[in-house]
Write a protein that holds these residues in place. Structure first.
Motif, mmCIF file in Angstrom:
data_model
loop_
_atom_site.group_PDB
_atom_site.id
_atom_site.type_symbol
_atom_site.label_atom_id
_atom_site.label_comp_id
_atom_site.label_asym_id
_atom_site.label_seq_id
_atom_site.Cartn_x
_atom_site.Cartn_y
_atom_site.Cartn_z
ATOM 1 N N TYR A 1 2.331 7.197 5.725
ATOM 2 C CA TYR A 1 2.470 5.791 6.059
ATOM 3 C C TYR A 1 1.142 5.086 5.804
ATOM 4 N N ALA A 2 1.207 3.770 5.616
ATOM 5 C CA ALA A 2 0.022 2.953 5.362
ATOM 6 C C ALA A 2 -0.248 2.060 6.559
ATOM 7 N N ARG B 1 -9.400 5.256 -1.133
ATOM 8 C CA ARG B 1 -9.384 6.025 0.113
ATOM 9 C C ARG B 1 -8.137 5.713 0.941
ATOM 10 N N GLU B 2 -7.750 4.445 0.968
ATOM 11 C CA GLU B 2 -6.551 4.063 1.720
ATOM 12 C C GLU B 2 -5.298 4.706 1.124
ATOM 13 N N LEU B 3 -5.239 4.773 -0.196
ATOM 14 C CA LEU B 3 -4.078 5.390 -0.846
ATOM 15 C C LEU B 3 -4.017 6.883 -0.543
ATOM 16 N N ALA B 4 -5.160 7.550 -0.559
ATOM 17 C CA ALA B 4 -5.198 8.978 -0.239
ATOM 18 C C ALA B 4 -4.756 9.214 1.205
ATOM 19 N N GLN B 5 -5.215 8.352 2.123
ATOM 20 C CA GLN B 5 -4.832 8.471 3.525
ATOM 21 C C GLN B 5 -3.336 8.232 3.698
ATOM 22 N N THR B 6 -2.800 7.279 2.946
ATOM 23 C CA THR B 6 -1.367 6.985 3.023
ATOM 24 C C THR B 6 -0.539 8.175 2.551
ATOM 25 N N THR C 1 0.832 -1.202 0.000
ATOM 26 C CA THR C 1 0.000 0.000 0.000
ATOM 27 C C THR C 1 0.866 1.252 0.000
ATOM 28 N N ALA C 2 1.948 1.233 0.782
ATOM 29 C CA ALA C 2 2.864 2.376 0.805
ATOM 30 C C ALA C 2 3.514 2.590 -0.559
#
Length: 282
Positions: free
Chosen positions: A220-221, A210-215, A178-179
């Motif tokens: 960090y992921a 959404r996870e990529l934007a948050q990372t 993900t990172a």
């Protein structure tokens, strides 16, 4: 590669003990099964690849007949190729006369550009992170749509702990991946997400986006897909253009608050990144 854990060393069925070397005559004794089934023609390179790919963490030592079966090659072909691979030290015989990967393959692996530089730079910082936390620390690199683990430090006695060095997983499945994916270019991300359009639950394109934007926002992921109930935290190592060279991750026990581990992982990744830049990587 230096590692603080012990890899699994599953072996095949016991074979008669020998002096660690086999002659062509001895190998021929295992080639008693006729090749009755027609086989598709394959290049020599493909056949060598199939033979070497037959070894894994659960099958580190194989008899000739087992190797033939796992590679899907005729026994006579396997015998002929193994004889030459033994001479070239690409394969070796262990103390029980079973076949295993040779030192020559390890030497070639050390020259892999994608792993050699980042591994050499990252390892001291990973060791510091492990000494501070005593928790599993991993280093991964991007490889197409997957993340490949190239180093793993963990407490001894971890048994069948994952991931293992060389393990590959889809990018969205791990904190390392993900990172990495979060800092790939937009076209690559969209193509990757398109391939997830038929997924359900936590693997849909909308959830991953959404996870990529948050990372990207946090640096960090956080990912539990492969580690649940534990949590994995991964931070990228970027080149000067902002593209991922690799990522460092830490796996924390279930119920553990992310802080201060997120800070430690980001700090480690940034230290690796600075050193990589100083040494002309990226």
């Amino acid at each position: 590669m230096i590692s603080l854990h012990t890899h699994g060393t599953g072996t095949a069925a016991e074979a008669p003990a020998g002096d660690g070397h086999r002659t062509t005559e001895h190998l021929s004794q295992e080639c008693t099964t006729p090749d009755d089934v027609p086989q598709p023609r394959r290049s020599s390179v493909e056949r060598v690849h199939r033979l070497l790919s037959s070894f894994d963490y659960e099958h580190t030592h194989l008899r000739l007949s087992d190797l033939s079966r796992r590679a899907g090659l005729p026994l006579s072909t396997t015998h002929r190729m193994v004889t030459e691979l033994l001479e070239l030290e690409i394969l070796e015989r262990d103390e029980n006369d079973l076949l295993c990967i040779g030192v020559a393959v390890w030497k070639f692996g050390l020259l892999t550009p994608k792993t050699y530089g980042i591994h050499r730079v990252a390892l001291p910082f990973m060791q510091d992170l492990y000494a501070t936390t005593r928790l599993p620390v991993h280093l991964g690199i991007p490889q197409g749509n997957q993340a490949t683990i190239v180093e793993s430090l963990r407490p001894r006695g971890g048994g069948r702990e994952r991931p293992r060095i060389g393990q590959r997983d889809p990018l969205h499945m791990t904190a390392v991946g993900t990172a990495l994916l979060a800092f790939c270019d937009n076209n690559f991300q969209e193509h990757y997400l398109t391939n997830l359009r038929n997924r359900r639950g936590t693997d849909t394109p909308e959830v991953i986006r959404r996870e990529l934007a948050q990372t990207r926002a946090c640096g960090y992921a956080v990912n539990k897909r492969k580690t649940a109930p534990r949590t994995a935290i991964g931070a990228p190592v970027l080149d000067r253009s902002g593209r991922p060279l690799g990522a460092v991750s830490l796996v924390v026990p279930a119920g553990t608050a992310t802080p201060p581990y997120d800070h430690l992982v980001r700090k480690t990744a940034r230290a690796v990144q600075r050193m990589a830049w100083e040494q002309g990587m990226g």
